[in-house]
Design an enzyme around this catalytic site. Structure first.
Site, PDB file in Angstrom:
ATOM      1  N   CYS A 118       0.835  -1.196   0.000  1.00  0.00           N
ATOM      2  CA  CYS A 118       0.000   0.000   0.000  1.00  0.00           C
ATOM      3  C   CYS A 118       0.876   1.255   0.000  1.00  0.00           C
ATOM      4  CB  CYS A 118      -0.996  -0.054   1.153  1.00  0.00           C
ATOM      5  SG  CYS A 118      -2.354   1.120   0.994  1.00  0.00           S
TER       6      CYS A 118
ATOM      7  N   HIS B 102      -3.568  -5.586   0.088  1.00  0.00           N
ATOM      8  CA  HIS B 102      -3.030  -6.014   1.386  1.00  0.00           C
ATOM      9  C   HIS B 102      -3.013  -7.539   1.491  1.00  0.00           C
ATOM     10  CE1 HIS B 102      -2.923  -2.063   3.384  1.00  0.00           C
ATOM     11  NE2 HIS B 102      -3.861  -1.774   2.507  1.00  0.00           N
TER      12      HIS B 102
ATOM     13  N   GLU C 263      -1.573  -9.367   3.592  1.00  0.00           N
ATOM     14  CA  GLU C 263      -1.640  -9.805   4.990  1.00  0.00           C
ATOM     15  C   GLU C 263      -3.070 -10.047   5.445  1.00  0.00           C
ATOM     16  OE1 GLU C 263      -1.559  -5.210   5.315  1.00  0.00           O
ATOM     17  OE2 GLU C 263      -0.934  -6.767   3.896  1.00  0.00           O
TER      18      GLU C 263
END
Length: 187
Positions: free
Chosen positions: A67, A163, A165
């Site tokens: 990001c 993202h 994660e």
């Protein structure tokens, strides 16, 4: 200063550390750099992150920009390789005459298809189309936005708008994070 162990920088470290730890509990012992997302980055911190990104790129350190980290990666590369000395983001300098990263008309949030994978998004900026981008990077786009870029001449210098994660779990590690840790472990 070039670090020999994993360095994670940015405001949203907790979810990144959790995801990496679920993939490999020893990840902090590996050599690598992650620059995560953050809200309202300031110019001083951004300049420090740009310097860390350049050091990692030049040293061959496995590097992941998530990001905001993608923006840092792009600014660093534009300034130091493409010689765009005033390369910046509207997030840092809203009044910039020629930003390479511009604000979107609205927040881009939710799960979206990126190259056949459903990925989690939460961002408000995008990279401008630059003619040199395809020469130096392998680029994945979605909806006219650079979603991921991988420097061709580096073992692992990857920036991603989404993202990974948030899409990773113990049972189903995100392939990008698993690949990053594999390269870090070998570095």
């Amino acid at each position: 200063a070039i670090h020999t162990l994993m360095e994670i920088i940015g405001g949203f470290q907790t979810s990144v550390r959790k995801a990496l730890g679920e993939i490999d509990p020893n990840f902090e012992k590996y050599r690598g750099l992650v620059i995560c997302g953050r809200h309202a980055p300031d110019k001083k911190t951004a300049e420090e992150e740009i310097l860390r990104m350049e050091e990692a790129r030049l040293s061959g350190i496995p590097t992941l920009g998530i990001c905001w980290g993608l923006q840092v990666m792009m600014i660093e590369y534009a300034r130091h390789v493409w010689k765009i000395k005033d390369a910046t983001s509207e997030e840092l300098e809203p009044e910039s005459a020629s930003p390479i990263i511009i604000k979107l008309p609205q927040l881009r949030v939710g799960i979206r298809d990126v190259g056949g994978r459903m990925e989690s998004h939460w961002h408000n900026y995008k990279i401008q189309e630059l003619s040199s981008l395809e020469t130096d990077f392998i680029v994945i786009r979605s909806e006219g936005i650079v979603e991921q870029m991988r420097l061709k001449s580096h073992p692992f210098y990857v920036g991603t708008q989404f993202h990974p994660e948030y899409q990773s779990s113990v049972d189903k590690p995100h392939p990008l994070l698993a690949d990053f840790l594999r390269i870090c472990n070998a570095a």
